[in-house]
Design a protein around this motif. Structure first.
Motif, mmCIF file in Angstrom:
data_model
loop_
_atom_site.group_PDB
_atom_site.id
_atom_site.type_symbol
_atom_site.label_atom_id
_atom_site.label_comp_id
_atom_site.label_asym_id
_atom_site.label_seq_id
_atom_site.Cartn_x
_atom_site.Cartn_y
_atom_site.Cartn_z
ATOM 1 N N LEU A 108 -37.656 -98.414 2.374
ATOM 2 C CA LEU A 108 -38.895 -99.157 2.188
ATOM 3 C C LEU A 108 -38.947 -100.210 3.290
ATOM 4 C CD1 LEU A 108 -38.920 -99.486 -1.699
ATOM 5 C CD2 LEU A 108 -40.666 -98.358 -0.306
ATOM 6 N N LYS B 193 -48.629 -103.924 -0.144
ATOM 7 C CA LYS B 193 -47.792 -104.678 -1.069
ATOM 8 C C LYS B 193 -48.519 -105.072 -2.350
ATOM 9 C CE LYS B 193 -44.487 -106.451 2.311
ATOM 10 N NZ LYS B 193 -43.877 -107.640 2.958
ATOM 11 N N ILE C 46 -34.103 -101.457 1.001
ATOM 12 C CA ILE C 46 -35.306 -102.281 1.140
ATOM 13 C C ILE C 46 -35.168 -103.164 2.372
ATOM 14 C CG2 ILE C 46 -36.733 -104.071 0.096
ATOM 15 C CD1 ILE C 46 -35.785 -103.116 -2.648
ATOM 16 N N VAL D 189 -32.272 -95.950 -2.080
ATOM 17 C CA VAL D 189 -33.264 -96.651 -1.266
ATOM 18 C C VAL D 189 -32.641 -97.891 -0.632
ATOM 19 C CG1 VAL D 189 -35.379 -98.037 -1.387
ATOM 20 C CG2 VAL D 189 -35.271 -95.849 -2.573
ATOM 21 N N VAL E 92 -42.039 -93.513 -3.465
ATOM 22 C CA VAL E 92 -40.686 -93.242 -2.978
ATOM 23 C C VAL E 92 -40.267 -91.813 -3.312
ATOM 24 C CG1 VAL E 92 -38.240 -93.776 -3.344
ATOM 25 C CG2 VAL E 92 -39.876 -95.629 -2.969
ATOM 26 N N LEU F 99 -44.224 -100.559 4.177
ATOM 27 C CA LEU F 99 -44.804 -101.521 3.238
ATOM 28 C C LEU F 99 -45.434 -102.658 4.033
ATOM 29 C CD1 LEU F 99 -42.087 -102.005 0.464
ATOM 30 C CD2 LEU F 99 -44.384 -101.114 0.118
ATOM 31 N N ILE G 52 -45.065 -97.873 -6.339
ATOM 32 C CA ILE G 52 -44.136 -97.761 -5.217
ATOM 33 C C ILE G 52 -43.005 -96.796 -5.552
ATOM 34 C CG2 ILE G 52 -42.482 -99.020 -3.768
ATOM 35 C CD1 ILE G 52 -44.323 -101.446 -3.944
#
Length: 219
Positions: free
Chosen positions: A58, A113, A14, A12, A124, A90, A120
């Motif tokens: 994300l 959020k 972010i 991932v 994912v 997000l 979360i």
């Protein structure tokens, strides 16, 4: 290294402009996710995604920076990667217009959020597996928006992926030069795509195109 379930962690990246939020989210995600990169701007996000090719991004919806700004711009610029890189939006916002706009741009889900780290992480994994994931009540916005757009969808099906990219930017007010820069193509190529879009949608100029897209909330 595999998790307890025997599944490899999902890579991932972010993307959020608040360092503290990124750090907190990274700490809250469990071992089923492996954070391989972070970014706080549009430019930084595009660079990280292109280099790292994570399974899931994300993505903060209201990310600042870039010509158009926001998560939509990251999605637009990463459009060629959408077949292999999944985007999970997000945001602190649960406004219908925010949800629909990023889903139209290519995001596979939208989570507020207020969700926990575990929620979360679950989202994912589901997005990585190809599912569409939304926080409670947000799915209704998407169903309403897409369920009433059958005519628009039929028209959009006439356009190629690149023509859609160009159409969205032109409809948002980008010049041909700005569109070319965003999509890393020549101005001449933009002109060719715009001509094709106008012909396929039976429109005569870019102003009609902007009105057509606005009426259908296609951005």
């Amino acid at each position: 290294m595999s998790t307890e379930s025997g599944r490899e962690p999902v890579d991932v990246v972010i993307v959020d402009d608040h360092t503290i939020f990124r750090s907190g989210l990274k700490a809250d995600l469990d071992e089923r996710v492996r954070v391989v990169g972070e970014a706080g701007t549009v430019e930084g996000a595009v660079e990280a995604i292109e280099q790292l090719r994570p399974r899931v991004v994300l993505l903060d919806v209201h990310l600042p920076g870039g010509l158009g700004g926001g998560g939509r711009e990251v999605l637009t610029r990463c459009a060629p990667l959408l077949q292999t890189v999944r985007f999970l939006a997000l945001s602190v916002s649960d406004a219908a217009e925010d949800v629909v706009s990023v889903i139209r741009a290519g995001a596979r889900g939208y989570v507020t959020k207020t969700a926990s780290g575990r929620e979360i992480t679950d989202a994912v994994l589901r997005v990585a597996d190809g599912d569409a994931v939304f926080s409670p009540r947000l799915a209704g916005f998407v169903l309403d928006a897409f369920g009433t757009q059958s005519v628009a969808d039929d028209e959009l099906d006439k356009l190629s992926a690149r023509e859609l990219d160009v159409m969205r930017l032109i409809a948002r007010g980008y010049s041909y030069k700005e569109t070319a820069k965003e999509l890393f193509i020549s101005v001449k190529t933009v002109e060719t795509h715009v001509s094709a879009v106008l012909r396929k949608l039976q429109l005569t100029n870019r102003h009609e195109l902007s009105r057509w897209a606005a009426d259908r909330r296609i951005w």
